[in-house]
Design a protein around this motif. Structure first.
Motif, short mmCIF file in Angstrom:
data_model
loop_
_atom_site.label_atom_id
_atom_site.label_comp_id
_atom_site.label_asym_id
_atom_site.label_seq_id
_atom_site.Cartn_x
_atom_site.Cartn_y
_atom_site.Cartn_z
N GLU A 92 0.81 -1.35 -0.16
CA GLU A 92 -0.10 0.03 0.23
C GLU A 92 0.95 1.09 0.01
O GLU A 92 2.14 1.20 0.53
N ASP A 93 0.30 2.32 -0.58
CA ASP A 93 0.83 3.69 -0.24
C ASP A 93 0.77 4.03 1.10
O ASP A 93 0.00 3.62 1.91
N THR A 95 -0.15 6.06 4.28
CA THR A 95 -1.44 6.88 4.57
C THR A 95 -1.44 7.70 5.95
O THR A 95 -0.09 7.82 6.31
N GLU A 96 -2.45 8.58 6.13
CA GLU A 96 -2.66 9.38 7.27
C GLU A 96 -2.11 8.86 8.54
O GLU A 96 -1.45 9.35 9.26
N ALA A 97 -2.64 7.60 8.66
CA ALA A 97 -2.21 6.98 9.85
C ALA A 97 -0.77 6.70 9.94
O ALA A 97 -0.24 6.94 11.07
N ASP A 98 -0.19 6.28 8.99
CA ASP A 98 1.34 6.03 8.88
C ASP A 98 2.01 7.29 9.31
O ASP A 98 2.98 7.32 10.10
N LYS A 99 1.39 8.61 8.80
CA LYS A 99 2.36 9.84 8.89
C LYS A 99 1.87 10.17 10.59
O LYS A 99 2.99 10.90 11.02
N LYS A 100 0.77 9.92 11.25
CA LYS A 100 0.24 10.04 12.36
C LYS A 100 1.42 9.40 13.20
O LYS A 100 2.18 9.94 14.34
N ILE A 101 1.79 8.01 13.03
CA ILE A 101 2.59 7.31 13.80
C ILE A 101 4.16 7.72 13.54
O ILE A 101 4.74 7.83 14.58
N ARG A 102 4.55 8.23 12.50
CA ARG A 102 5.76 8.81 12.15
C ARG A 102 6.01 9.97 13.05
O ARG A 102 6.98 10.02 13.69
N ASN A 127 10.51 -1.54 -3.86
CA ASN A 127 9.66 -0.62 -3.47
C ASN A 127 9.94 -0.08 -1.89
O ASN A 127 9.59 1.13 -1.43
N ILE A 128 10.79 -0.91 -1.18
CA ILE A 128 11.20 -0.30 0.10
C ILE A 128 11.80 1.00 0.15
O ILE A 128 11.68 1.87 1.12
N TYR A 129 12.55 1.46 -1.06
CA TYR A 129 12.91 2.71 -0.97
C TYR A 129 12.09 3.91 -0.92
O TYR A 129 12.50 4.95 -0.54
N ASN A 130 10.96 3.69 -1.20
CA ASN A 130 9.90 4.44 -1.15
C ASN A 130 9.66 5.40 0.30
O ASN A 130 9.11 6.19 0.65
N TYR A 131 10.03 4.15 1.03
CA TYR A 131 9.74 4.46 2.55
C TYR A 131 10.45 5.23 3.39
O TYR A 131 10.32 5.55 4.53
#
Length: 434
Positions: A92-93, A95-102, A127-131
């Motif tokens: 998945e791309d 999400t807002e939840a990922d950014k909140k956790i970040r 794809n891991i480089y996207n993260y």
């Protein structure tokens, strides 16, 4: 021991990763997001090195009450951890939840590894480089479903652990836990015979966990004082939240937990909640009724209290009670023997031959009930872990184990072996799985 925690939004595979790392199905796995609510603990062993692993509930991007509770649990896990595995979904791309956790993890000042799950082929591994856009320097890919990438992850996580570190500290550590103002600090001062810990009549004076080393019967011990553990609904202040985190960390570091109850106010439901933390952590346990100087008739009241304790804590009949007064030091001599007994039983190792003799006799006295024409068969029993003792049963079909028969087997084990003061774990494995 080093601690590592798993943090992420729901359904990214945290529980599957947890089970891969501890090599058993301890966490609940489901395709339904949000199954794991509280923290789950396990120990990872790899190439002679060990570390604690903590699984947490999935953090949503919304702000409902349920999510607040999960965030609280996650914050405690983050506080306890040395390294954080921020798990994201490689399919998945962000999400807002990922950014909140970040954003939450950026404030922690802990080492964070972005762990991209569901990376099971070369195309996806690119794809891991996207993260890296999350802003953390370490990104690694794994596939919990296909068991890929875990050796590299474990090599990294254990690179700073020395095998000798595990055996250097063999001193019994125990902590006092309980509600605010039940007399935990006063008990420690009475044990030490000196005022090393601040004592106050104001509830909540102790904010940090305090370690104190002392000698009892020519042996060294470490006692840990903790802040009072309030109900969840009353810990919204940052200071209270911090105090709870310190208390949970103290439980994790201890071998034995002494739950302190105030004789002047009696037992309340929250005492049971605090005890459940200690049981879930697998620690040796003693229940201490303090402020015994406040009761009117000690001889009569002790009978009444024992009955009340047995009823209220009937789900843990293996725990012993002591009645003390930190103020007068009466009956204080009963505490340390129970702490030591709980510690020794929590670490107890039982011979396989003795275990099998007890279980064979138990089965002959009371056969397992049949279900749809099928009956549980126990082929072999052995102890597979300690702290707390873990007994593994090889059986024909673990789905035939009824909770009442499991309780019967536990009672028989406790009758045969001195396991006072410690929870035990019974694990049932199908013989065909070996």
């Amino acid at each position: 021991m080093k601690s590592v925690c798993l943090i992420g939004k729901p359904n990214v595979g945290k529980s599957s990763i947890f089970n891969r790392l501890i090599k058993e199905k301890k966490a609940i796995i489901s395709d339904t997001p949000g199954v794991t609510r509280d923290r789950i603990y396990g120990i990872v062993s790899y190439n002679g090195k060990k570390f604690n692993l903590i699984d947490t509930g999935g953090i949503h991007g919304n702000h409902d009450n349920f999510d607040e509770d999960i965030i609280m649990q996650a914050e405690i896990a983050i506080f306890e951890a040395d390294t954080i595995l921020f798990v994201v979904d490689g399919l998945e791309d962000l999400t807002e939840a990922d950014k909140k956790i970040r954003n939450m993890l950026k404030k922690s000042n802990k080492e964070v590894i972005v762990l991209v799950n569901k990376i099971d082929n070369d195309k996806r591994s690119n794809n891991i480089y996207n993260y890296y856009e999350l802003g953390f320097s370490k990104v690694m890919g794994v596939s919990a479903e296909h068991n890929l990438g875990f050796n590299e992850l474990l090599d990294y996580l254990t690179s700073d652990i020395n095998e000798e570190d595990e055996t250097n500290e063999n001193i019994l550590k125990f902590c006092f836990v309980g509600r605010p103002n039940v007399g935990k600090s006063s008990l420690i001062n009475a044990l030490l015979n000196e005022s090393r810990v601040i004592v106050s009549d104001v509830a909540g004076t102790t904010r940090d966990a305090v370690d104190t080393r002392f000698t009892y019967n020519k042996e060294d011990y470490i006692v840990i004082d903790t802040a009072g553990m309030r109900k969840k609904g009353r810990i919204y202040e940052n200071l209270e939240k911090y105090s709870l985190m310190r208390s949970m960390k103290a439980i994790d570091r201890s071998d034995v937990c002494v739950l302190v109850i105030d004789a002047s106010t009696g037992i309340i439901e929250h005492d049971k909640h605090i005890l459940s933390y200690c049981i879930e952590a697998g620690k040796g346990i003693v229940i201490c009724v303090n402020k015994w100087d406040t009761v009117k008739d000690p001889n009569e009241d002790i009978k009444r209290w024992k009955k009340e304790l047995e009823v209220y804590f009937n789900f843990v009949p293996y725990i012993n009670f002591v009645f003390t007064s930190a103020k007068t030091k009466k009956r204080l001599n009963t505490l340390m023997p129970e702490v030591i007994k709980a510690y020794e039983n929590n670490r107890k190792e039982i011979k396989t031959s003795l275990l099998n003799d007890v279980i064979m006799e138990a089965v002959s006295l009371h056969e397992p009930p049949s279900y749809k024409g099928k009956r549980l068969k126990i082929y072999f029993t052995h102890q597979t872990d300690s702290r707390p003792p873990k007994i593994t049963f090889n059986v024909n079909n673990k789905n035939l184990v009824h909770f009442s028969y499991e309780r019967y087997l536990e009672n028989k084990l406790r009758e045969a072996f001195d396991l006072v003061g410690t929870p035990i774990i019974l694990q049932f494995k199908n013989k065909s799985d070996d």
